[in-house]
Motif scaffolding. Structure first.
Motif, PDB file in Angstrom:
ATOM      1  N   SER A   1       9.036   1.464   2.755  1.00 51.56           N
ATOM      2  CA  SER A   1       9.788   0.463   2.944  1.00 51.56           C
ATOM      3  C   SER A   1      10.837   0.434   3.729  1.00 51.56           C
TER       4      SER A   1
ATOM      5  N   ALA B   1       5.372  -3.044  10.076  1.00 50.55           N
ATOM      6  CA  ALA B   1       4.332  -2.538  10.918  1.00 50.55           C
ATOM      7  C   ALA B   1       4.651  -1.243  10.730  1.00 50.55           C
ATOM      8  N   THR B   2       5.820  -0.659  11.441  1.00 48.99           N
ATOM      9  CA  THR B   2       5.936   1.014  11.496  1.00 48.99           C
ATOM     10  C   THR B   2       6.180   1.933  10.366  1.00 48.99           C
ATOM     11  N   SER B   3       6.100   0.628   8.698  1.00 45.40           N
ATOM     12  CA  SER B   3       6.613   1.959   8.075  1.00 45.40           C
ATOM     13  C   SER B   3       5.426   2.431   7.642  1.00 45.40           C
TER      14      SER B   3
ATOM     15  N   ILE C   1       9.253  -8.141  11.516  1.00 42.98           N
ATOM     16  CA  ILE C   1       7.634  -7.787  11.514  1.00 42.98           C
ATOM     17  C   ILE C   1       7.766  -5.890  11.935  1.00 42.98           C
ATOM     18  N   ILE C   2       8.595  -5.441  12.819  1.00 46.17           N
ATOM     19  CA  ILE C   2       8.595  -4.521  13.693  1.00 46.17           C
ATOM     20  C   ILE C   2       8.868  -3.540  12.021  1.00 46.17           C
TER      21      ILE C   2
ATOM     22  N   ARG D   1       4.093   3.462   0.068  1.00 46.03           N
ATOM     23  CA  ARG D   1       4.968   2.874   1.659  1.00 46.03           C
ATOM     24  C   ARG D   1       6.274   2.948   1.288  1.00 46.03           C
TER      25      ARG D   1
END
Length: 152
Positions: free
Chosen positions: A18, A63-65, A59-60, A16
């Protein structure tokens, strides 16, 4: 590009992309700034605003990773995926070479998945004759490991 789920497939590699420390500091800073906006109204309003904004930004970010995933049959980078039979040679780039690969040496037809907080890149050649995309270029914390898996 096939629509195949990784459910039931053996995942060889998964990463991921991140957010880095700097992005988490921006999320925290957004919360602090929101506190100062709400604090003149009421301290509890500032605290609530700060927590809500920091949580939403976090959270954004998560979630967009995008995720890089390699299975025996498919390579996925973010939302894109391709069967491994159409994947050619993979190459890892670090430092100045990574900057050049994502800048002056970049082919505009390439699929790109970059994150500013991850400097190393991996370039994966696409050998599908029906696909006009010459290669995929993605940020990765372990580009050599991806290259070794795809080349091996």
């Amino acid at each position: 590009m096939a629509a195949e789920s990784s459910v039931g497939s053996d995942v060889i590699y998964r990463e991921r992309l991140s957010p880095g420390v700097g992005m988490w500091l921006i999320a925290l800073g957004s919360g602090v700034a929101s506190f100062f906006v709400g604090a003149p109204i009421a301290i509890p309003a500032g605290i609530i605003a700060g927590i809500v904004v920091a949580a939403l930004v976090a959270i954004i970010l998560v979630a967009t990773s995008p995720i890089i995933e390699i299975t025996p049959s498919v390579l996925r980078v973010g939302r894109a995926q391709i069967e491994r039979e159409y994947v050619g040679e993979a190459e890892a780039f670090y430092g100045e070479d990574a900057r050049a690969a994502a800048g002056p040496a970049l082919d505009g037809r390439a699929f790109m998945c970059f994150r500013g907080w991850i400097e190393p890149k991996v370039r994966v050649q696409i050998i599908d004759p029906a696909d006009p995309t010459p290669y995929w270029l993605a940020s990765s914390r372990n580009p050599q490991k991806i290259a070794d898996i795809l080349n091996g």
